[in-house]
Design a protein around this motif. Structure first.
Motif, short mmCIF file in Angstrom:
data_model
loop_
_atom_site.label_atom_id
_atom_site.label_comp_id
_atom_site.label_asym_id
_atom_site.label_seq_id
_atom_site.Cartn_x
_atom_site.Cartn_y
_atom_site.Cartn_z
N VAL A 157 0.87 -1.18 0.00
CA VAL A 157 0.00 0.00 0.00
C VAL A 157 0.90 1.22 0.00
O VAL A 157 1.71 1.40 0.93
CB VAL A 157 -0.92 0.03 1.24
CG1 VAL A 157 -1.77 1.30 1.23
CG2 VAL A 157 -1.80 -1.21 1.30
N ASN A 158 0.78 2.05 -1.02
CA ASN A 158 1.59 3.27 -1.11
C ASN A 158 0.97 4.34 -0.23
O ASN A 158 -0.11 4.86 -0.53
CB ASN A 158 1.68 3.73 -2.56
CG ASN A 158 2.34 2.70 -3.45
OD1 ASN A 158 3.31 2.05 -3.04
ND2 ASN A 158 1.82 2.52 -4.64
N TRP A 159 1.66 4.68 0.86
CA TRP A 159 1.06 5.51 1.91
C TRP A 159 0.83 6.96 1.48
O TRP A 159 0.06 7.67 2.11
CB TRP A 159 1.89 5.45 3.18
CG TRP A 159 1.02 5.15 4.37
CD1 TRP A 159 0.53 6.04 5.28
CD2 TRP A 159 0.52 3.86 4.78
NE1 TRP A 159 -0.25 5.40 6.21
CE2 TRP A 159 -0.26 4.06 5.93
CE3 TRP A 159 0.67 2.57 4.27
CZ2 TRP A 159 -0.90 3.01 6.59
CZ3 TRP A 159 0.03 1.53 4.92
CH2 TRP A 159 -0.74 1.75 6.07
N SER B 54 10.28 7.86 -1.36
CA SER B 54 11.06 9.07 -1.09
C SER B 54 10.43 10.26 -1.81
O SER B 54 9.72 10.10 -2.82
CB SER B 54 12.51 8.88 -1.55
OG SER B 54 12.57 8.61 -2.95
N ASP B 55 10.67 11.44 -1.28
CA ASP B 55 10.17 12.69 -1.87
C ASP B 55 8.65 12.73 -1.98
O ASP B 55 8.09 13.30 -2.92
CB ASP B 55 10.81 12.93 -3.24
CG ASP B 55 12.31 13.11 -3.16
OD1 ASP B 55 12.78 13.74 -2.20
OD2 ASP B 55 13.02 12.59 -4.04
N THR B 56 7.97 12.09 -1.02
CA THR B 56 6.51 12.20 -0.91
C THR B 56 6.17 12.45 0.56
O THR B 56 7.06 12.46 1.42
CB THR B 56 5.80 10.91 -1.36
OG1 THR B 56 6.04 9.87 -0.38
CG2 THR B 56 6.29 10.44 -2.74
N GLU B 57 4.88 12.60 0.85
CA GLU B 57 4.43 12.78 2.23
C GLU B 57 4.21 11.44 2.92
O GLU B 57 3.67 11.38 4.03
CB GLU B 57 3.14 13.59 2.25
CG GLU B 57 3.30 15.02 1.73
CD GLU B 57 2.01 15.80 1.75
OE1 GLU B 57 0.96 15.19 2.05
OE2 GLU B 57 2.05 17.00 1.47
N GLY B 58 4.62 10.35 2.26
CA GLY B 58 4.36 9.02 2.80
C GLY B 58 4.90 8.80 4.20
O GLY B 58 4.21 8.25 5.06
N ALA B 59 6.14 9.21 4.45
CA ALA B 59 6.75 8.97 5.76
C ALA B 59 6.00 9.70 6.86
O ALA B 59 5.74 9.12 7.94
CB ALA B 59 8.22 9.39 5.75
N ALA B 60 5.62 10.95 6.63
CA ALA B 60 4.90 11.73 7.63
C ALA B 60 3.51 11.14 7.88
O ALA B 60 3.05 11.04 9.02
CB ALA B 60 4.79 13.18 7.19
#
Length: 242
Positions: free
Chosen positions: A104-106, A131-137
């Protein structure tokens, strides 16, 4: 753990080496497992060769692969296969044959809903953090984070020169508070440098025709099994570095 990513969103334009039918995916997956892969990630395809989450395609793909191998098999839930979030979750609920896990791409709209639908059905969730997305947050704030099977740290930097730096930045953004295993991988030109970094760090990784069509020297790969075999060589060499 080295996962093989059998085909990804690639299609006929990428050459006959990319497996598209359930039978071809099963053959490729079996060869990759024989070469050392211990987990499978696959994109079921529609008759016209597009990624799909349809129950029929997912069932046919899983049944074909499981007839050949006994390792865990996972599928994509990428938004490109079903753009509407509610429809994507409904697709998951309609599956008649269940994968062991699904990515699932967060950063995608509806990620939480899709992940919840998977968990409700007892399917492991691979949290894809690009990387370079808001996925981690978004993942850090998610109540589902402690329940996922693993985190896929997915480095989208395609430059061999900078991909490792991008990978370290992504891992720093992810932190360790989630307490879940991490699988680190790159794509295209960043594939091999990031795989070697995963070896250095002792993290799980993946390799296959989804991520790259070429070997470390730039030669065109002839199969997923060739990529897995070389990936294991590169990974172990990196682990032994002082």
């Amino acid at each position: 753990m080295v996962q093989v990513c059998v085909n990804g969103a690639r299609g006929a334009a990428d050459g006959a080496v990319v497996p598209m039918s359930p039978a071809a995916m099963a053959q490729s997956a079996a060869e990759a497992v024989s070469a050392g892969a211990s987990d499978i990630h696959v994109h079921p395809k529609s008759p016209c060769g597009q990624d799909t989450l349809s129950s029929k395609a997912v069932a046919a793909t899983l049944e074909a692969i499981r007839a050949r191998v006994s390792v865990p098999v996972g599928v994509t839930t990428g938004a490109w296969a079903e753009p509407h979030p509610a429809a994507r979750a409904e697709r998951v609920r309609s599956w008649t044959v269940l994968p062991d896990h699904a990515s699932v791409n967060w950063h995608e709209p509806g990620a939480e809903e899709v992940a919840a639908a998977l968990l409700d059905r007892g399917i492991g969730v691979e949290a894809g953090i690009w990387s370079d997305t808001e996925g981690a947050a978004r993942f850090a704030a998610s109540p589902l984070a402690p329940r996922v099977l693993r985190v896929l740290a997915e480095v989208m930097d395609t430059s061999a020169r900078t991909a490792q730096e991008s990978a370290r930045a992504l891992l720093a953004d992810l932190g360790t508070h989630h307490g879940r295993p991490v699988l680190l991988h790159g794509v295209e030109g960043g594939t091999w440098p990031v795989l070697r970094l995963a070896g250095r760090l002792g993290l799980a990784t993946r390799i296959g025709l989804e991520d790259t069509l070429v070997l470390p020297g730039g030669e065109r790969a002839v199969s997923n099994s060739e990529l897995v075999a070389e990936g294991l060589v590169q990974y172990e060499a990196a682990r032994r570095l002082p």
